[in-house]
Design an enzyme around this catalytic site. Structure first.
Site, PDB file in Angstrom:
ATOM      1  N   GLU A  26      37.261  29.280  49.334  1.00  0.00           N
ATOM      2  CA  GLU A  26      36.644  28.930  48.040  1.00  0.00           C
ATOM      3  C   GLU A  26      37.439  27.849  47.307  1.00  0.00           C
ATOM      4  OE1 GLU A  26      37.416  30.748  44.426  1.00  0.00           O
ATOM      5  OE2 GLU A  26      38.244  32.590  45.292  1.00  0.00           O
ATOM      6  N   LYS A  88      33.653  25.515  36.861  1.00  0.00           N
ATOM      7  CA  LYS A  88      33.632  26.693  37.728  1.00  0.00           C
ATOM      8  C   LYS A  88      32.171  27.013  37.999  1.00  0.00           C
ATOM      9  CE  LYS A  88      34.724  31.611  37.177  1.00  0.00           C
ATOM     10  NZ  LYS A  88      35.346  32.579  36.248  1.00  0.00           N
ATOM     11  N   ALA A 143      29.451  37.843  39.022  1.00  0.00           N
ATOM     12  CA  ALA A 143      28.335  37.540  39.936  1.00  0.00           C
ATOM     13  C   ALA A 143      28.761  37.695  41.398  1.00  0.00           C
ATOM     14  CB  ALA A 143      27.818  36.129  39.678  1.00  0.00           C
ATOM     15  N   LYS A 161      42.049  42.520  41.067  1.00  0.00           N
ATOM     16  CA  LYS A 161      43.138  42.542  40.065  1.00  0.00           C
ATOM     17  C   LYS A 161      42.889  43.608  39.035  1.00  0.00           C
ATOM     18  CE  LYS A 161      42.709  38.221  39.377  1.00  0.00           C
ATOM     19  NZ  LYS A 161      41.970  38.124  40.543  1.00  0.00           N
TER      20      LYS A 161
HETATM   21  N1  PSU Z   1      40.741  35.922  41.227  1.00  0.00           N
HETATM   22  C1  PSU Z   1      41.847  35.154  41.395  1.00  0.00           C
HETATM   23  N2  PSU Z   1      41.733  33.831  41.362  1.00  0.00           N
HETATM   24  C2  PSU Z   1      40.539  33.229  41.155  1.00  0.00           C
HETATM   25  C3  PSU Z   1      39.366  34.054  40.999  1.00  0.00           C
HETATM   26  C4  PSU Z   1      39.512  35.384  41.031  1.00  0.00           C
HETATM   27  O1  PSU Z   1      42.934  35.671  41.574  1.00  0.00           O
HETATM   28  O2  PSU Z   1      40.498  32.000  41.122  1.00  0.00           O
HETATM   29  C5  PSU Z   1      38.052  33.384  40.837  1.00  0.00           C
HETATM   30  C6  PSU Z   1      37.226  33.545  42.127  1.00  0.00           C
HETATM   31  O3  PSU Z   1      36.615  32.321  42.408  1.00  0.00           O
HETATM   32  C7  PSU Z   1      36.199  34.578  41.743  1.00  0.00           C
HETATM   33  C8  PSU Z   1      35.989  34.255  40.294  1.00  0.00           C
HETATM   34  O4  PSU Z   1      34.999  34.468  42.480  1.00  0.00           O
HETATM   35  O5  PSU Z   1      37.289  33.984  39.801  1.00  0.00           O
HETATM   36  C9  PSU Z   1      35.344  35.368  39.516  1.00  0.00           C
HETATM   37  O6  PSU Z   1      35.044  34.904  38.239  1.00  0.00           O
HETATM   38  P1  PSU Z   1      34.059  35.741  37.303  1.00  0.00           P
HETATM   39  O7  PSU Z   1      34.801  37.001  36.997  1.00  0.00           O
HETATM   40  O8  PSU Z   1      33.849  34.872  36.106  1.00  0.00           O
HETATM   41  O9  PSU Z   1      32.816  35.965  38.092  1.00  0.00           O
END
Ligand code: PSU
Ligand code: MN
Length: 305
Positions: A26, A88, A143, A161
């Site tokens: 990613e 993002k 999502a 996390k």
């Molecule tokens: N966890 C990390 N680093 C990241 C992400 C999550 O340690 O960069 C990123 C990933 O791309 C994940 C996204 O898909 O955050 C999730 O964001 P949201 O909670 O806004 O969906």
């Protein structure tokens, strides 16, 4: 989604044509998950690890309105340096960016979409998104979770996390039929730390066993993705007390500043990194590398079956 927006890198296209293993990666982690220049260094190191394990890396992103599966080093650098200018991009952002011909850094959800479209079955990341703490009332659910429920890609991560609500995240995954497999562990890892006190559905101890499970899932017509939970190596694990403290401070700061929506995860990550004096970033880098290695082993095993 139409393949007209998909652009596979030549090396990725060739590997897929010849039935050789490919690992998707990613790019939100590059643009919004780590600071420059460590983000670019890590992205290139991860690609190197995938190659050393016998697979072809395919870092995914939206470049000029194209869904790119496989980036060159200039494109990785562009995402790493241009963080602020690169949105993002999760599932809901795709149509806008494609229609405008813009760039975007793909999350787990949108990278799964690109991987599936391109014919890539294995994807390595750091941590997946999940149900946020307080999610039962805020409805802040990444999502990434509904994507896992509907897109047949195996995602190797170091768990979730603890900025998130782990029990609710696992409940969501159970409801939506997403298998959660522990690689050489009975416990669901908590990203910075190996232990969460929560179990996985099943433990598998080899890449070949995981590859067999993937074939079974999709050969049986089950459409969901699969989570492969790979705990960070003990030597790189963060001190749980330090992390818990940093997370509490980060959540309080986010609340106070009224940070919402897709800005929350990058905000919390940067805050935790600052509070831990960069220790969390070191852990983050090592776990991503470890996941890339396992994903490559799984991709190799998957092609052999
Ligand atoms: N966890 C990390 N680093 C990241 C992400 C999550 O340690 O960069 C990123 C990933 O791309 C994940 C996204 O898909 O955050 C999730 O964001 P949201 O909670 O806004 O969906
Ligand atoms: Mn969210």
């Amino acid at each position: 989604m139409q393949k007209k927006f998909l652009q596979r890198a030549p090396e990725v296209q060739e590997a897929l044509n010849e039935g050789r293993p490919v690992v998707a990666l990613e790019s939100t982690i590059i643009a919004h998950g780590m600071p420059f220049p460590k983000n670019v260094e890590t992205a290139l190191r991860v690609e190197h690890i995938v190659r050393s394990a016998g697979a072809v890396p395919a870092t995914c992103a939206i470049i000029g309105g194209q869904l790119k599966c496989g980036l060159n080093s200039d494109e990785i650098e562009l995402l790493g340096r241009g963080a602020a200018a690169i949105p993002k991009a999760s599932r809901r952002d795709l149509a806008y960016l494609l229609s405008r011909g813009e760039h975007g850094a793909t999350t787990v959800a949108s990278t799964m979409i690109i991987a599936h479209l391109a014919g890539v079955r294995v994807f390595a990341t750091g941590g997946i998104g999940g149900v946020h703490r307080g999610g039962a009332t805020t409805m802040d659910i990444s999502a990434d979770l509904p994507e896992l429920a509907q897109t047949p890609v195996a995602v190797v991560s170091a768990g979730v996390k603890s900025i998130l609500d782990l029990p609710l995240t696992l409940e969501y995954l159970e409801t939506h039929g997403v298998p959660v497999i522990g690689y050489q562990t009975d416990e669901f890892p908590a990203f910075y730390t190996r232990s969460s006190g929560l179990g996985v559905d099943y433990r598998l101890d080899s890449a070949a066993d995981i590859a067999r499970l993937m074939h079974a899932q999709w050969d049986a017509g089950l459409r969901a993705g699969i989570i492969i939970a790979n705990p960070v190596a003990a030597e790189y694990e963060s001190d749980p007390a330090l992390i818990e403290h940093a997370i509490a401070a980060a959540l309080a700061a986010a609340e106070e500043k009224g940070i919402r929506g897709k800005a929350i995860t990058p905000f919390l990550l940067a805050y935790i990194e600052q509070t831990t004096g960069g220790k969390s970033l070191d852990t983050n880098i090592e776990l991503v590398c470890n996941n890339a290695w396992l994903a490559a082993e799984i991709a190799v095993a998957y092609q052999l079956l």
